[in-house]
Design a protein around this motif. Structure first.
Motif, PDB file in Angstrom:
ATOM      1  N   PHE A   1       0.835  -1.196   0.000  1.00  0.00           N
ATOM      2  CA  PHE A   1       0.000   0.000   0.000  1.00  0.00           C
ATOM      3  C   PHE A   1       0.871   1.248   0.000  1.00  0.00           C
ATOM      4  CE2 PHE A   1      -4.143  -1.813   0.690  1.00  0.00           C
ATOM      5  CZ  PHE A   1      -3.931  -2.971   1.418  1.00  0.00           C
TER       6      PHE A   1
ATOM      7  N   GLY B   1      -3.735  11.628   9.970  1.00  0.00           N
ATOM      8  CA  GLY B   1      -3.937  10.282   9.466  1.00  0.00           C
ATOM      9  C   GLY B   1      -3.484  10.159   8.024  1.00  0.00           C
ATOM     10  N   LEU B   2      -3.375   8.931   7.573  1.00  0.00           N
ATOM     11  CA  LEU B   2      -2.916   8.621   6.232  1.00  0.00           C
ATOM     12  C   LEU B   2      -4.095   8.316   5.316  1.00  0.00           C
ATOM     13  CD1 LEU B   2      -0.013   6.216   7.226  1.00  0.00           C
ATOM     14  CD2 LEU B   2       0.251   8.533   6.344  1.00  0.00           C
TER      15      LEU B   2
ATOM     16  N   PHE C   1      -4.776   6.080   2.038  1.00  0.00           N
ATOM     17  CA  PHE C   1      -4.128   4.936   1.397  1.00  0.00           C
ATOM     18  C   PHE C   1      -4.609   4.728  -0.029  1.00  0.00           C
ATOM     19  CE2 PHE C   1      -1.700   2.558   4.560  1.00  0.00           C
ATOM     20  CZ  PHE C   1      -2.073   3.191   5.720  1.00  0.00           C
ATOM     21  N   GLY C   2      -3.709   4.190  -0.858  1.00  0.00           N
ATOM     22  CA  GLY C   2      -4.121   3.655  -2.135  1.00  0.00           C
ATOM     23  C   GLY C   2      -4.811   2.318  -1.936  1.00  0.00           C
TER      24      GLY C   2
ATOM     25  N   PHE D   1      -4.361   6.491  16.067  1.00  0.00           N
ATOM     26  CA  PHE D   1      -5.337   6.495  14.991  1.00  0.00           C
ATOM     27  C   PHE D   1      -6.028   5.147  14.936  1.00  0.00           C
ATOM     28  CE2 PHE D   1      -3.626  10.367  13.147  1.00  0.00           C
ATOM     29  CZ  PHE D   1      -2.299  10.347  13.533  1.00  0.00           C
TER      30      PHE D   1
ATOM     31  N   TYR E   1      -8.180   2.686  12.191  1.00  0.00           N
ATOM     32  CA  TYR E   1      -8.498   2.465  10.791  1.00  0.00           C
ATOM     33  C   TYR E   1      -9.400   1.247  10.660  1.00  0.00           C
ATOM     34  CZ  TYR E   1      -4.603   5.544   9.413  1.00  0.00           C
ATOM     35  OH  TYR E   1      -3.752   6.623   9.232  1.00  0.00           O
TER      36      TYR E   1
ATOM     37  N   GLN F   1     -10.303  -1.816   7.776  1.00  0.00           N
ATOM     38  CA  GLN F   1      -9.925  -2.458   6.519  1.00  0.00           C
ATOM     39  C   GLN F   1     -10.980  -3.509   6.209  1.00  0.00           C
ATOM     40  OE1 GLN F   1      -6.098  -4.499   6.401  1.00  0.00           O
ATOM     41  NE2 GLN F   1      -5.913  -4.089   4.211  1.00  0.00           N
TER      42      GLN F   1
ATOM     43  N   LEU G   1      -7.114   0.514   3.609  1.00  0.00           N
ATOM     44  CA  LEU G   1      -7.366   1.022   4.943  1.00  0.00           C
ATOM     45  C   LEU G   1      -8.035   2.385   4.854  1.00  0.00           C
ATOM     46  CD1 LEU G   1      -4.573  -0.769   5.081  1.00  0.00           C
ATOM     47  CD2 LEU G   1      -4.461   0.186   7.383  1.00  0.00           C
TER      48      LEU G   1
ATOM     49  N   LEU H   1      -9.256   5.653   7.339  1.00  0.00           N
ATOM     50  CA  LEU H   1      -9.128   6.266   8.662  1.00  0.00           C
ATOM     51  C   LEU H   1     -10.504   6.493   9.264  1.00  0.00           C
ATOM     52  CD1 LEU H   1      -7.229   7.598  10.787  1.00  0.00           C
ATOM     53  CD2 LEU H   1      -7.553   9.746   9.529  1.00  0.00           C
TER      54      LEU H   1
END
Lengths: 114, 111
Positions: free
Chosen positions: A89, A101-102, A104-105, B33, B35, B37, B43, B45
């Protein structure tokens, strides 16, 4: 908000060959671009990251390149080995270093053929 | 890098019930954090949890459905409330230490 596109969704390469995974992002304010490897049943593992003040970073067989003008970054794995098989990812964030926060692909399933 | 543990590692729950997931870190961290999935997906957030303040939720996630606690700098919980089969996912916590590291995840199946 940020949008990260990742290609290809599946990549099959012969053991010993190189693999390249590409990502593009939409928010020009993004400054931090990590790559994660996720094996079945495990959490994502950070393998390499790059910040916007750097164009390329290398760690043994793994390298990441960043083109801020074009808003794309790529993961390069050389001399692939069976243990490189996993889902990879890419991600992006504005502040970097976990201050936000991130995004993502969608992930790339890398298959290393023996 | 931080060592992150989550409990439970997996659970199977009935619809309409709630599950609280714990995340423990071996060092003090400012931001944690959560997440989600979904099966075979990337993923997403859910929220950012700072110690001493209310969590900040991303679009599409609300506090009533995913209440979060952050009582100290090494611990956080995420509750998945009034579960439905659509909540079946892996839930992951992560922490920042200049880079973002992830826990092993909690695999939740709702029947």
């Amino acid at each position: 908000g940020e949008n990260v596109e990742q290609h290809p969704s599946t990549l099959s390469v012969q053991e010993g060959d190189s693999a390249v995974i590409k990502c593009t992002y939409s928010d020009s304010a993004s400054n931090y671009f990590p790559w994660y490897k996720q094996e079945l049943g495990k959490g994502p593992q950070l393998i390499i990251d790059i910040r916007s003040n750097v164009g390329e970073k290398k760690d043994q067989r793994i390298a990441v390149t960043l083109n801020k003008t074009a808003k794309h970054f790529s993961l390069h794995i050389t001399e692939t080995q069976p243990e490189d098989s996993a889902v990879y990812f890419c991600a992006a964030s504005i502040y970097g270093g976990g201050a936000d926060g991130l995004t993502f692909g969608k992930g790339t399933h890398l298959i290393i053929q023996p | 890098s931080a060592v992150i543990s989550q409990k439970p590692s997996r659970d199977i729950c009935q619809r309409g019930t709630s599950l609280t997931i714990q995340c423990q870190v071996d060092s003090q961290v400012t931001m944690m954090f959560w997440y989600r999935q979904q099966p075979g997906q990337s993923l997403t957030l859910i929220a950012t949890a700072n110690q001493g303040s209310e969590a900040t939720y991303e679009s599409g996630f609300v506090i009533d459905k995913f209440p979060i606690s952050r009582p100290n700098l090494t611990f956080s919980t995420l509750t998945v409330s009034n579960m439905s089969p659509e909540d079946s996912s892996i839930y992951l916590c992560s922490v920042d230490q200049r880079e973002q590291f992830f826990g092993p995840g909690t695999r939740l199946t709702v029947l």
